[in-house]
Write a protein that holds these residues in place. Structure first.
Motif, PDB file in Angstrom:
ATOM      1  N   SER A   6       0.836  -1.200   0.000  1.00 34.06           N
ATOM      2  CA  SER A   6       0.000   0.000   0.000  1.00 34.06           C
ATOM      3  C   SER A   6       0.869   1.246   0.000  1.00 34.06           C
ATOM      4  N   ARG A   7       0.255   2.351  -0.356  1.00 31.47           N
ATOM      5  CA  ARG A   7       0.949   3.631  -0.352  1.00 31.47           C
ATOM      6  C   ARG A   7       1.284   4.058   1.076  1.00 31.47           C
ATOM      7  N   VAL A   8       0.440   3.674   2.019  1.00 28.16           N
ATOM      8  CA  VAL A   8       0.704   4.001   3.427  1.00 28.16           C
ATOM      9  C   VAL A   8       1.962   3.277   3.893  1.00 28.16           C
ATOM     10  N   GLN A   9       2.072   1.992   3.572  1.00 24.12           N
ATOM     11  CA  GLN A   9       3.282   1.244   3.943  1.00 24.12           C
ATOM     12  C   GLN A   9       4.512   1.862   3.287  1.00 24.12           C
ATOM     13  N   LEU A  10       4.374   2.247   2.018  1.00 27.36           N
ATOM     14  CA  LEU A  10       5.485   2.886   1.313  1.00 27.36           C
ATOM     15  C   LEU A  10       5.878   4.188   2.003  1.00 27.36           C
ATOM     16  N   ALA A  11       4.893   5.011   2.342  1.00 26.63           N
ATOM     17  CA  ALA A  11       5.174   6.293   3.001  1.00 26.63           C
ATOM     18  C   ALA A  11       5.883   6.071   4.332  1.00 26.63           C
ATOM     19  N   ASN A  12       5.436   5.097   5.109  1.00 27.88           N
ATOM     20  CA  ASN A  12       6.079   4.804   6.392  1.00 27.88           C
ATOM     21  C   ASN A  12       7.520   4.344   6.198  1.00 27.88           C
ATOM     22  N   LEU A  13       7.753   3.515   5.202  1.00 31.23           N
ATOM     23  CA  LEU A  13       9.104   3.025   4.924  1.00 31.23           C
ATOM     24  C   LEU A  13      10.007   4.177   4.481  1.00 31.23           C
ATOM     25  N   VAL A  14       9.524   5.014   3.563  1.00 28.95           N
ATOM     26  CA  VAL A  14      10.337   6.138   3.061  1.00 28.95           C
ATOM     27  C   VAL A  14      10.627   7.116   4.189  1.00 28.95           C
ATOM     28  N   ARG A  15       9.638   7.365   5.041  1.00 29.77           N
ATOM     29  CA  ARG A  15       9.825   8.291   6.164  1.00 29.77           C
ATOM     30  C   ARG A  15      10.913   7.778   7.117  1.00 29.77           C
ATOM     31  N   ALA A  16      11.039   6.457   7.250  1.00 32.59           N
ATOM     32  CA  ALA A  16      12.027   5.872   8.155  1.00 32.59           C
ATOM     33  C   ALA A  16      13.435   5.848   7.591  1.00 32.59           C
ATOM     34  N   LEU A  17      13.581   6.144   6.296  1.00 29.98           N
ATOM     35  CA  LEU A  17      14.903   6.130   5.668  1.00 29.98           C
ATOM     36  C   LEU A  17      15.748   7.301   6.155  1.00 29.98           C
ATOM     37  N   PRO A  18      17.064   7.115   6.256  1.00 33.10           N
ATOM     38  CA  PRO A  18      17.925   8.263   6.580  1.00 33.10           C
ATOM     39  C   PRO A  18      17.902   9.248   5.417  1.00 33.10           C
ATOM     40  N   ASP A  19      18.059  10.517   5.692  1.00 30.56           N
ATOM     41  CA  ASP A  19      18.093  11.534   4.634  1.00 30.56           C
ATOM     42  C   ASP A  19      19.321  11.323   3.778  1.00 30.56           C
TER      43      ASP A  19
END
Length: 110
Positions: A96-109
């Motif tokens: 889902s897009r929500v799972q994707l958003a959560n994963l991307v948000r957790a990535l280091p900058d």
């Protein structure tokens, strides 16, 4: 040969796989080994498995954009965004897009 090798690498990184394959064939015809070994070294799962284009799409979609608005930002078709997004979902094992958003948000900058 160096220019072709660089072009092949750029095409591969940007997700232009058809163009990369054409350059690879040209390199092989000229007797070079090209960058095929480097392409094989990329993982098949996880963030590092994504091409540069897939990463751009993932980040834009994670910001809440639709496929159409992402396509407008990237100056590509919505179908291209959908193709990249399908690969992103598969490589990141999200559904889902929500799972994707959560994963991307957790990535280091970057």
């Amino acid at each position: 040969m160096t220019a072709l090798t660089e072009a092949q690498g750029t095409f591969t990184e940007s997700g232009a796989h058809a163009a990369a394959a054409r350059v690879q064939r040209d390199l092989e015809a000229a007797g070079a080994k090209g960058r095929r070994a480097a392409a094989v070294e990329r993982p098949v799962q996880g963030w590092e498995a994504l091409t540069a284009s897939e990463r751009k799409v993932a980040r834009i979609i994670a910001e809440g954009h639709t496929n159409r608005s992402a396509a407008d930002l990237l100056v590509v078709s919505p179908h291209t965004v959908n193709t990249h997004l399908t690969s992103v979902f598969r490589k990141l094992s999200v559904s889902s897009r929500v799972q994707l958003a959560n994963l991307v948000r957790a990535l280091p900058d970057d």
